[in-house]
Write an enzyme that holds these catalytic residues in place. Structure first.
Site, PDB file in Angstrom:
ATOM      1  N   ARG A 151      17.755  30.004  32.056  1.00 21.79           N
ATOM      2  CA  ARG A 151      17.444  28.912  32.751  1.00 21.79           C
ATOM      3  C   ARG A 151      15.872  28.599  32.555  1.00 21.79           C
ATOM      4  O   ARG A 151      15.284  27.580  32.710  1.00 21.79           O
ATOM      5  CB  ARG A 151      17.539  28.899  34.428  1.00 21.79           C
ATOM      6  CG  ARG A 151      18.703  28.846  34.651  1.00 21.79           C
ATOM      7  CD  ARG A 151      19.067  28.939  36.066  1.00 21.79           C
ATOM      8  NE  ARG A 151      18.407  28.213  36.946  1.00 21.79           N
ATOM      9  CZ  ARG A 151      17.863  28.360  38.327  1.00 21.79           C
ATOM     10  NH1 ARG A 151      18.581  29.564  39.094  1.00 21.79           N
ATOM     11  NH2 ARG A 151      17.112  27.522  39.135  1.00 21.79           N
ATOM     12  N   LYS A 174      12.207  36.490  30.427  1.00 28.12           N
ATOM     13  CA  LYS A 174      11.739  35.948  31.849  1.00 28.12           C
ATOM     14  C   LYS A 174      10.841  36.789  32.366  1.00 28.12           C
ATOM     15  O   LYS A 174       9.778  36.092  32.965  1.00 28.12           O
ATOM     16  CB  LYS A 174      12.993  35.754  32.619  1.00 28.12           C
ATOM     17  CG  LYS A 174      12.840  35.170  34.098  1.00 28.12           C
ATOM     18  CD  LYS A 174      13.867  34.888  34.887  1.00 28.12           C
ATOM     19  CE  LYS A 174      14.617  36.451  35.218  1.00 28.12           C
ATOM     20  NZ  LYS A 174      15.778  35.916  36.200  1.00 28.12           N
ATOM     21  N   GLY A 222      26.893  43.285  37.138  1.00 31.96           N
ATOM     22  CA  GLY A 222      26.497  43.100  38.607  1.00 31.96           C
ATOM     23  C   GLY A 222      25.282  44.002  38.807  1.00 31.96           C
ATOM     24  O   GLY A 222      24.965  44.894  38.059  1.00 31.96           O
ATOM     25  N   GLY A 265      22.921  35.477  49.667  1.00 28.71           N
ATOM     26  CA  GLY A 265      23.895  36.311  50.397  1.00 28.71           C
ATOM     27  C   GLY A 265      23.135  36.668  51.906  1.00 28.71           C
ATOM     28  O   GLY A 265      22.033  36.519  52.041  1.00 28.71           O
ATOM     29  N   LYS A 318     -19.673  33.018  23.278  1.00 23.91           N
ATOM     30  CA  LYS A 318     -18.673  33.930  22.873  1.00 23.91           C
ATOM     31  C   LYS A 318     -19.424  34.995  22.317  1.00 23.91           C
ATOM     32  O   LYS A 318     -20.390  34.979  21.383  1.00 23.91           O
ATOM     33  CB  LYS A 318     -17.872  33.365  21.624  1.00 23.91           C
ATOM     34  CG  LYS A 318     -16.574  34.116  21.333  1.00 23.91           C
ATOM     35  CD  LYS A 318     -16.871  35.042  20.182  1.00 23.91           C
ATOM     36  CE  LYS A 318     -17.458  34.667  18.857  1.00 23.91           C
ATOM     37  NZ  LYS A 318     -17.267  35.568  17.714  1.00 23.91           N
ATOM     38  N   ASN A 356     -22.450  31.823  13.140  1.00 27.73           N
ATOM     39  CA  ASN A 356     -21.946  33.114  13.139  1.00 27.73           C
ATOM     40  C   ASN A 356     -21.007  33.356  12.116  1.00 27.73           C
ATOM     41  O   ASN A 356     -20.531  34.655  11.962  1.00 27.73           O
ATOM     42  CB  ASN A 356     -21.586  33.380  14.543  1.00 27.73           C
ATOM     43  CG  ASN A 356     -20.675  32.770  15.035  1.00 27.73           C
ATOM     44  OD1 ASN A 356     -20.283  31.666  14.663  1.00 27.73           O
ATOM     45  ND2 ASN A 356     -19.672  33.456  15.977  1.00 27.73           N
TER      46      ASN A 356
END
Length: 450
Positions: free
Chosen positions: A17, A24, A80, A143, A337, A372
């Site tokens: 998804r 993920k 599972g 659940g 920087k 630079n």
């Protein structure tokens, strides 16, 4: 004597998804992969072993945890959650102690909550397992945790297998669990897959423990703490929750956020007292802000250190290696920087300071840049204390400007400037009367002839 602890983190899901080539659990929250957020919380418990369960995209996950000395185990088939946990048994061979089961896509669980779960595991009557539960605003398809007397769990029912009365229960299973190793492996070996999904469910160990005459108890926490990430929208929601908590903490610690919802922190942002942060400021990782600093609107800071009483922005950008000294000023549209701006030094407008060291009290005029980079290598610019660099100057590194020196506006400086001297590097002015008019006439004639 402290009971040894092992932690199993499930991260084998495909995460389809998310629609991403990045695994993920490696999507960032506050600039750090969500899996590493969780591992950081786990480290506070000083576990003896940590095992991350991998599956699809295993190479990415393995590369992320290897530098931390964390091992992995492979769940080749997705059968599972009980099946997933069993894949860690070989990695924990010989381990005797408590096992905490977490999920890589549930990243905000705190060490305090983990300790509560482990504490409940050792409280009388010493249950076989502890389940972390929560009450979401919308129980949806979670659940359900069916509680008997006190905090004892009668059973956990997956939504697909629940009847109407069970679905009416608002206490939901987060999936997180604690158990003793010997209990865990024994019960997991007995889990079957006779359910609507045909999967081996981890929560089934609760019913099996009860059948043996044992017990399981529930520990409850907030829904925000166990929010999971399965989509970009859920990722944004978890990010928002993390940011809201961090903003509240910053203000509680003595910082002023003018428009809190517009300020974005990184996981490691350090903010002192009496800091004022105006709207639309972004902190990327690696930023430390001392006391009394003001950060004006629309500034972006990353890998930067800002000294006491300094002023940043608006519209300033501090990149990695930027160090702003005490009471120094970085003004609008100034970028730094790998540069140090000394105490009380100022770069107020439209400047780029890269690979440079600017001494205390120096003034950098508008439009000044340190040149630079020659296309191959980077070079440093040194500017002494109290030096004054005129507007629109280009300092071609490597170059050194002495203390107290003045560089005239519009100069292109390619050689060192001695202390307290004046450097003027400009082409001699030439004036050609009527040249511009003749040029326009000549070009207009060319155009008309085409």
């Amino acid at each position: 004597m402290t009971t040894p602890l092992a932690v199993i983190i499930l991260a084998a899901g495909k995460g389809t998804r998310m629609k991403s080539d990045l695994h993920k659990v490696l999507h960032p929250i506050a600039g750090r992969p969500m899996l590493l957020h969780l591992i950081d919380s786990v480290s506070a418990l000083s576990p003896q072993k940590v095992v991350v369960l991998t599956g699809a995209g295993r190479e990415q996950v393995e590369a992320a945890v290897a530098p931390l000395g964390i091992g992995t185990a492979l769940q080749a088939e997705q059968l599972g959650t009980a099946h997933a946990v069993l894949q860690a048994r070989d990695a924990l061979d010989g381990f005797a102690g408590d096992v905490l089961i977490l999920y890589g896509d549930v990243p905000l669980v705190t060490a305090a909550t983990m300790r509560r779960m482990l504490g409940a595991l050792h409280a009388k009557p010493r249950p076989n397992a502890v389940v972390l539960a929560f009450r979401p605003a919308d129980p949806a398809a979670y659940g359900r945790v069916i509680v008997g007397s006190g905090d004892s769990i009668d059973r956990i029912v997956e939504y697909k297998d629940a009847d109407a009365a069970e679905r009416a229960v608002t206490l939901c299973n987060s999936g997180l669990m604690a158990a003793r190793a010997d209990d865990l492996w024994r019960l997991l070996d007995r889990v079957g897959n006779d359910n609507a999904a045909g999967e081996y469910y981890l929560p089934d160990v609760i019913g099996l423990a009860n059948d043996e005459g044992g017990s399981a108890v529930v520990v409850e926490t907030s829904a925000d703490e166990v929010a999971g990430v399965n989509s970009r929208a859920e990722l944004a929601g978890v990010e928002a929750a993390w940011q809201a908590a961090r903003r509240a903490q910053a203000m509680a610690d003595g910082a002023t956020l003018i428009a809190p919802d517009t300020v974005w922190f990184a996981h490691d942002t350090a903010i002192g007292r009496d800091v004022v942060i105006e709207p639309n400021v972004v902190f990327a990782p690696g930023v430390s802000i001392a006391d009394g600093v003001t950060i004006h609107a629309f500034s972006h800071l990353e890998g930067a250190t800002v000294g006491e009483g300094a002023e940043i922005g608006p519209y300033a950008r501090l990149r990695p290696g930027a160090v702003v000294g005490r009471k120094a000023k970085v003004g609008n549209f100034v970028e730094m920087k790998k540069a140090v701006l000394g105490e009380g030094a100022k770069a107020n407008h439209l400047s780029y300071l890269g690979d440079a060291e600017i001494g205390a009290g120096a003034n950098i005029g508008a439009g000044t840049i340190t040149c630079n980079y020659d296309g191959f290598l980077k070079y440093r610019t040194q500017i002494g204390e109290g030096a004054f660099i005129g507007s629109n100057s280009s300092l071609v590194a490597p170059v050194s400007i002495g203390a107290g020196a003045i560089v005239g506006a519009g100069s292109v400086v390619t050689a060192d400037v001695d202390a307290d001297s004046l450097a003027l590097v400009r082409a001699e002015r030439q004036s050609k009367p009527g040249w511009a008019k003749r040029f326009r006439e000549r070009m207009a004639a060319k155009k008309a002839a085409r």
